[in-house]
Scaffold this motif. Structure first.
Motif, PDB file in Angstrom:
ATOM      1  N   PHE A   1     -10.396  14.268   1.322  1.00 10.05           N
ATOM      2  CA  PHE A   1     -11.518  13.135   0.962  1.00 10.05           C
ATOM      3  C   PHE A   1     -10.947  11.872   1.397  1.00 10.05           C
ATOM      4  CE2 PHE A   1     -10.854  11.754  -3.164  1.00 10.05           C
ATOM      5  CZ  PHE A   1     -11.679  10.723  -3.100  1.00 10.05           C
ATOM      6  N   LYS A   2     -11.242  11.150   2.206  1.00 10.03           N
ATOM      7  CA  LYS A   2     -10.963   9.012   2.103  1.00 10.03           C
ATOM      8  C   LYS A   2     -12.428   8.448   1.219  1.00 10.03           C
ATOM      9  CE  LYS A   2     -11.570   5.642   5.216  1.00 10.03           C
ATOM     10  NZ  LYS A   2     -10.334   4.745   4.943  1.00 10.03           N
TER      11      LYS A   2
ATOM     12  N   LYS B   1      -5.090  -4.167  -0.070  1.00  5.75           N
ATOM     13  CA  LYS B   1      -5.040  -5.264   0.932  1.00  5.75           C
ATOM     14  C   LYS B   1      -3.959  -5.520   1.497  1.00  5.75           C
ATOM     15  CE  LYS B   1      -8.778  -7.976  -0.706  1.00  5.75           C
ATOM     16  NZ  LYS B   1      -8.985  -9.937  -1.733  1.00  5.75           N
ATOM     17  N   ARG B   2      -2.886  -5.245   0.741  1.00  2.00           N
ATOM     18  CA  ARG B   2      -1.696  -5.055   1.039  1.00  2.00           C
ATOM     19  C   ARG B   2      -1.138  -3.855   1.878  1.00  2.00           C
ATOM     20  NH1 ARG B   2       1.820  -7.145  -3.923  1.00  2.00           N
ATOM     21  NH2 ARG B   2       1.397  -9.099  -3.461  1.00  2.00           N
ATOM     22  N   TYR B   3      -1.446  -2.725   1.777  1.00  2.00           N
ATOM     23  CA  TYR B   3      -1.207  -1.676   1.761  1.00  2.00           C
ATOM     24  C   TYR B   3      -2.072  -0.325   2.297  1.00  2.00           C
ATOM     25  CZ  TYR B   3       3.040  -3.387   0.237  1.00  2.00           C
ATOM     26  OH  TYR B   3       3.817  -4.046  -0.822  1.00  2.00           O
ATOM     27  N   PRO B   4      -2.259   0.128   3.209  1.00  2.87           N
ATOM     28  CA  PRO B   4      -3.674   1.081   3.924  1.00  2.87           C
ATOM     29  C   PRO B   4      -3.787   2.665   2.523  1.00  2.87           C
ATOM     30  CG  PRO B   4      -1.094   2.054   4.917  1.00  2.87           C
ATOM     31  CD  PRO B   4      -1.274   0.956   4.038  1.00  2.87           C
ATOM     32  N   LEU B   5      -4.530   2.147   1.220  1.00  2.00           N
ATOM     33  CA  LEU B   5      -4.517   3.176  -0.016  1.00  2.00           C
ATOM     34  C   LEU B   5      -5.124   4.091  -0.023  1.00  2.00           C
ATOM     35  CD1 LEU B   5      -3.672   0.641  -2.962  1.00  2.00           C
ATOM     36  CD2 LEU B   5      -1.983   2.327  -1.646  1.00  2.00           C
TER      37      LEU B   5
ATOM     38  N   GLN C   1      -5.427  11.089   8.111  1.00  2.00           N
ATOM     39  CA  GLN C   1      -4.822   9.826   9.007  1.00  2.00           C
ATOM     40  C   GLN C   1      -4.193   9.320   8.609  1.00  2.00           C
ATOM     41  OE1 GLN C   1      -8.556   7.914   6.842  1.00  2.00           O
ATOM     42  NE2 GLN C   1      -9.904   7.719   8.082  1.00  2.00           N
ATOM     43  N   ARG C   2      -3.298   9.763   7.542  1.00  2.76           N
ATOM     44  CA  ARG C   2      -1.542   9.646   7.046  1.00  2.76           C
ATOM     45  C   ARG C   2      -0.521  10.291   7.766  1.00  2.76           C
ATOM     46  NH1 ARG C   2      -3.771   9.699   1.773  1.00  2.76           N
ATOM     47  NH2 ARG C   2      -2.910  11.929   1.356  1.00  2.76           N
ATOM     48  N   SER C   3      -1.112  11.021   8.166  1.00  2.00           N
ATOM     49  CA  SER C   3      -0.395  12.071   9.501  1.00  2.00           C
ATOM     50  C   SER C   3      -0.416  11.437  10.994  1.00  2.00           C
ATOM     51  CB  SER C   3      -1.109  13.788   9.719  1.00  2.00           C
ATOM     52  OG  SER C   3      -0.393  14.489  10.762  1.00  2.00           O
ATOM     53  N   TYR C   4      -1.675  11.166  11.419  1.00  5.46           N
ATOM     54  CA  TYR C   4      -1.096  10.283  12.575  1.00  5.46           C
ATOM     55  C   TYR C   4      -0.764   8.846  12.723  1.00  5.46           C
ATOM     56  CZ  TYR C   4      -4.158   7.459  16.459  1.00  5.46           C
ATOM     57  OH  TYR C   4      -4.093   6.717  16.880  1.00  5.46           O
ATOM     58  N   ASP C   5      -1.216   8.458  11.471  1.00  6.48           N
ATOM     59  CA  ASP C   5      -0.227   7.046  11.287  1.00  6.48           C
ATOM     60  C   ASP C   5       1.548   7.620  11.137  1.00  6.48           C
ATOM     61  OD1 ASP C   5      -1.998   5.502  10.735  1.00  6.48           O
ATOM     62  OD2 ASP C   5      -2.299   5.682   8.348  1.00  6.48           O
ATOM     63  N   ARG C   6       2.017   8.293  11.200  1.00  4.62           N
ATOM     64  CA  ARG C   6       3.135   8.269  10.820  1.00  4.62           C
ATOM     65  C   ARG C   6       4.184   8.845  11.927  1.00  4.62           C
ATOM     66  NH1 ARG C   6       5.962  12.398   6.339  1.00  4.62           N
ATOM     67  NH2 ARG C   6       4.823  11.818   4.448  1.00  4.62           N
ATOM     68  N   LYS C   7       3.169   9.488  13.051  1.00  5.76           N
ATOM     69  CA  LYS C   7       3.386  10.090  14.656  1.00  5.76           C
ATOM     70  C   LYS C   7       2.765   8.457  14.740  1.00  5.76           C
ATOM     71  CE  LYS C   7       0.699  14.489  14.708  1.00  5.76           C
ATOM     72  NZ  LYS C   7      -0.279  15.147  15.084  1.00  5.76           N
ATOM     73  N   ARG C   8       2.728   6.988  14.112  1.00  6.67           N
ATOM     74  CA  ARG C   8       2.808   6.443  15.192  1.00  6.67           C
ATOM     75  C   ARG C   8       3.559   5.361  14.708  1.00  6.67           C
ATOM     76  NH1 ARG C   8      -2.598   3.281  14.561  1.00  6.67           N
ATOM     77  NH2 ARG C   8      -1.339   1.901  15.271  1.00  6.67           N
TER      78      ARG C   8
ATOM     79  N   LEU D   1       3.909   4.439  11.372  1.00  4.21           N
ATOM     80  CA  LEU D   1       3.571   3.496  10.773  1.00  4.21           C
ATOM     81  C   LEU D   1       3.430   4.615   9.058  1.00  4.21           C
ATOM     82  CD1 LEU D   1      -0.429   2.280  11.892  1.00  4.21           C
ATOM     83  CD2 LEU D   1       2.242   1.077  11.902  1.00  4.21           C
ATOM     84  N   ALA D   2       3.875   3.095   7.965  1.00  5.63           N
ATOM     85  CA  ALA D   2       4.655   3.786   6.703  1.00  5.63           C
ATOM     86  C   ALA D   2       2.512   4.268   5.835  1.00  5.63           C
ATOM     87  CB  ALA D   2       4.562   2.826   5.942  1.00  5.63           C
ATOM     88  N   CYS D   3       3.306   5.296   5.486  1.00  2.00           N
ATOM     89  CA  CYS D   3       2.258   5.644   4.370  1.00  2.00           C
ATOM     90  C   CYS D   3       2.143   5.755   3.008  1.00  2.00           C
ATOM     91  CB  CYS D   3       2.111   7.931   4.341  1.00  2.00           C
ATOM     92  SG  CYS D   3       1.813   7.656   5.650  1.00  2.00           S
ATOM     93  N   VAL D   4       1.099   5.053   2.096  1.00  2.79           N
ATOM     94  CA  VAL D   4       1.088   3.955   0.974  1.00  2.79           C
ATOM     95  C   VAL D   4       0.190   5.012   0.141  1.00  2.79           C
ATOM     96  CG1 VAL D   4       1.863   2.085  -0.325  1.00  2.79           C
ATOM     97  CG2 VAL D   4       3.019   2.123   2.033  1.00  2.79           C
ATOM     98  N   GLN D   5       1.266   5.585  -0.642  1.00  2.00           N
ATOM     99  CA  GLN D   5      -0.093   5.885  -2.213  1.00  2.00           C
ATOM    100  C   GLN D   5       0.137   5.601  -3.566  1.00  2.00           C
ATOM    101  OE1 GLN D   5      -1.299  10.434  -2.215  1.00  2.00           O
ATOM    102  NE2 GLN D   5       0.288  10.039  -0.745  1.00  2.00           N
ATOM    103  N   LEU D   6      -0.849   5.083  -4.036  1.00  2.00           N
ATOM    104  CA  LEU D   6      -0.725   4.311  -5.278  1.00  2.00           C
ATOM    105  C   LEU D   6      -1.281   5.522  -5.980  1.00  2.00           C
ATOM    106  CD1 LEU D   6      -1.438   1.721  -7.290  1.00  2.00           C
ATOM    107  CD2 LEU D   6      -3.443   1.849  -7.055  1.00  2.00           C
ATOM    108  N   LEU D   7      -0.223   6.284  -7.410  1.00  2.00           N
ATOM    109  CA  LEU D   7      -0.987   6.774  -8.258  1.00  2.00           C
ATOM    110  C   LEU D   7      -0.754   6.175  -9.350  1.00  2.00           C
ATOM    111  CD1 LEU D   7       1.885   8.713  -7.432  1.00  2.00           C
ATOM    112  CD2 LEU D   7      -0.187   9.124  -6.404  1.00  2.00           C
ATOM    113  N   VAL D   8      -1.466   6.462 -10.662  1.00  2.00           N
ATOM    114  CA  VAL D   8      -1.655   5.647 -11.502  1.00  2.00           C
ATOM    115  C   VAL D   8      -1.940   7.106 -13.063  1.00  2.00           C
ATOM    116  CG1 VAL D   8      -3.662   4.710 -13.443  1.00  2.00           C
ATOM    117  CG2 VAL D   8      -3.158   4.410 -11.002  1.00  2.00           C
ATOM    118  N   ARG D   9      -1.526   7.224 -13.758  1.00  2.00           N
ATOM    119  CA  ARG D   9      -1.303   7.679 -14.743  1.00  2.00           C
ATOM    120  C   ARG D   9      -2.343   7.508 -15.900  1.00  2.00           C
ATOM    121  NH1 ARG D   9       3.721   7.459 -19.253  1.00  2.00           N
ATOM    122  NH2 ARG D   9       3.520   9.235 -20.452  1.00  2.00           N
ATOM    123  N   PRO D  10      -2.728   8.472 -16.329  1.00  2.00           N
ATOM    124  CA  PRO D  10      -4.383   8.669 -17.517  1.00  2.00           C
ATOM    125  C   PRO D  10      -3.292   7.997 -18.875  1.00  2.00           C
ATOM    126  CG  PRO D  10      -3.626  10.903 -16.847  1.00  2.00           C
ATOM    127  CD  PRO D  10      -2.989  10.350 -15.881  1.00  2.00           C
TER     128      PRO D  10
END
Length: 305
Positions: free
Chosen positions: A9-10, A61-65, A71-78, A80-89
């Motif tokens: 999901f987005k 605002k800095r990264y496409p989180l 969409q990330r797969s599409y970005d890779r083909k172009r 572009l970097a894929c960036v993810q934010l992970l947070v611990r409980p």
């Protein structure tokens, strides 16, 4: 990526990003992202829960989180970097976070990135991802030995010797991304084993665990990724060797134990028993609850306190 519908999901907002259901789930997700998905660049830290919303919006605002998997797969083909934010409980007032990125424009590997100077590469010696006592590494691990004959190289398609002898098992190994205990954590555990042995504290397991047996039982409850599992087994091997030097002294102090249990008195389980019965293989788990907790829920819990 793990086959989890939550990942498809987005999010409408960065605060809708899901939070892994446990530390082990978080470690499994980091292993998959850094390893198979090649999110090799990362940075991380801690932030107070009451400042999490502002921090997350800043990173968004800095990264496409908020991009989804397609969409990330599409970005890779172009390129572009894929960036993810992970947070611990959350534990206490602080939240631990990791920002992981693939190579490409707009990611942590991009020289113009706001965080390029603090970003680390997970493959480098000084850049491994760390979670508490654990470090994510590209490491060698043993596999189940396979049977072959003398003169047989074991390689499919490779010419074999016409004079092959008796069948025997040949060790095998592979390299993969896995979690391991940090070197200083292993050293501390070995010191703890030596201390319990010196105190002749054979101990017990279970709810009232203590002593050497309690210490070893606690290690078997760690997240048993292949690297950690092998280290825990080696710690048991180390403990058996250390305790063997002290067992006679322990039996002298507890003569009733020898009378009651015979040769089994004061004996640690064999390594075979430990490996086959006490150290289960790690299995793929669900990363998120259904419905998953979100960054927003962490912020809300702060306001309710």
């Amino acid at each position: 990526m793990p086959k989890d519908k939550t990942l498809a999901f987005k999010p409408l907002s960065v605060l809708d990003l899901p939070v892994p259901r446990s530390q082990t789930a978080l470690m499994q997700l980091l292993q998959l992202l850094v390893g198979r998905e090649r999110y090799r660049y990362w940075c991380g830290g801690t932030v107070r829960k009451d400042k999490l919303a502002v921090f997350a919006e800043k990173m968004s605002k800095r990264y496409p989180l908020t991009r989804n998997a397609r969409q990330r797969s599409y970005d890779r083909k172009r390129g572009l970097a894929c960036v993810q934010l992970l947070v611990r409980p959350a534990v206490g007032d602080n939240v631990q976070w990791w920002l992981v990125s693939t190579s490409g424009k707009g990611g942590l590997a991009d020289p113009v990135s706001p965080d390029a100077q603090v970003a680390r590469h997970a493959d480098s010696k000084a850049g491994h991802v760390v979670v508490d006592d654990y470090v994510l590494m590209y490491a060698t691990k043993p596999l189940v030995p396979y049977k072959c004959k003398d003169g047989d190289s074991g390689v499919v398609g490779e010419p074999q010797s016409p004079e092959r002898g008796a069948a025997h098992e040949k060790p095998s190994q592979t390299s993969t991304w896995t979690w391991k205990l940090r070197g200083d954590a292993v050293t501390a555990l070995q010191a703890a084993v030596e201390e319990e042995c010196a105190r002749l504290a054979f101990g017990t397991e279970g709810a009232s665990a203590w002593g050497l047996r309690g210490l070893l039982a606690a290690q078997r409850h760690r997240p048993l990724f292949s690297g950690v599992r092998n280290q825990v087994l080696e710690l048991h091997r180390f403990a058996r060797k250390q305790w063997a030097r002290r067992r006679d002294s322990w039996l002298h102090l507890h003569p009733g134990m020898a009378e009651r249990y015979g040769d089994a008195a004061g004996q640690l389980p064999s390594l075979k028993v430990t490996l086959t019965q006490q150290l289960p293989l790690m299995v793929r788990m669900k990363v998120y609850d259904a419905p998953p907790a979100s960054l927003r829920s962490l912020c809300t819990s702060t306001q309710d306190e």
